[in-house]
Design a protein around this motif. Structure first.
Motif, PDB file in Angstrom:
ATOM      1  N   ILE A  31      -8.256  11.399  -1.385  1.00  0.00           N
ATOM      2  CA  ILE A  31      -8.282   9.798  -1.315  1.00  0.00           C
ATOM      3  C   ILE A  31      -7.734   9.431   0.057  1.00  0.00           C
ATOM      4  N   LEU A  32      -6.479   9.963   0.351  1.00  0.00           N
ATOM      5  CA  LEU A  32      -6.079   9.578   1.803  1.00  0.00           C
ATOM      6  C   LEU A  32      -6.888   9.795   3.184  1.00  0.00           C
ATOM      7  N   GLY A  33      -7.748  10.975   2.753  1.00  0.00           N
ATOM      8  CA  GLY A  33      -8.697  11.339   3.889  1.00  0.00           C
ATOM      9  C   GLY A  33      -9.591  10.336   4.330  1.00  0.00           C
ATOM     10  N   GLU A  34      -9.731   9.375   3.205  1.00  0.00           N
ATOM     11  CA  GLU A  34     -10.954   8.517   3.236  1.00  0.00           C
ATOM     12  C   GLU A  34     -10.456   7.461   4.277  1.00  0.00           C
ATOM     13  N   PHE A  35      -9.202   7.258   4.751  1.00  0.00           N
ATOM     14  CA  PHE A  35      -8.730   6.589   5.655  1.00  0.00           C
ATOM     15  C   PHE A  35      -8.791   7.067   7.238  1.00  0.00           C
ATOM     16  N   GLY A  36      -9.632   7.986   7.207  1.00  0.00           N
ATOM     17  CA  GLY A  36      -9.315   8.871   8.490  1.00  0.00           C
ATOM     18  C   GLY A  36      -8.116   9.614   8.961  1.00  0.00           C
ATOM     19  N   ASN A  37      -7.572   9.225  10.295  1.00  0.00           N
ATOM     20  CA  ASN A  37      -6.347   9.746  10.589  1.00  0.00           C
ATOM     21  C   ASN A  37      -5.226   9.091  10.332  1.00  0.00           C
TER      22      ASN A  37
END
Length: 57
Positions: free
Chosen positions: A14-20
């Protein structure tokens, strides 16, 4: 305990959906960024996390 890896894996997904913003390019968690935004009740982050059944429960 088997549930921790599942939660961490799902959380990172899920956090990967926010890019870096919350993950490094190598996939490591930027804990301070996550904690700061959770402390501020960041609406977008909280919404995405709690939409996931595993994390919600």
């Amino acid at each position: 305990m088997e549930i921790e890896p599942k939660i961490m894996s799902q959380g990172k997904s899920i956090l990967g959906e926010f890019g870096n913003k919350y993950l490094t390019s190598k996939g490591s968690l930027k804990r301070n960024n996550v904690i700061n935004d959770l402390d501020k009740f960041d609406r977008e982050l909280m919404t995405k996390l709690f939409k996931d059944p595993l994390i919600h429960n």
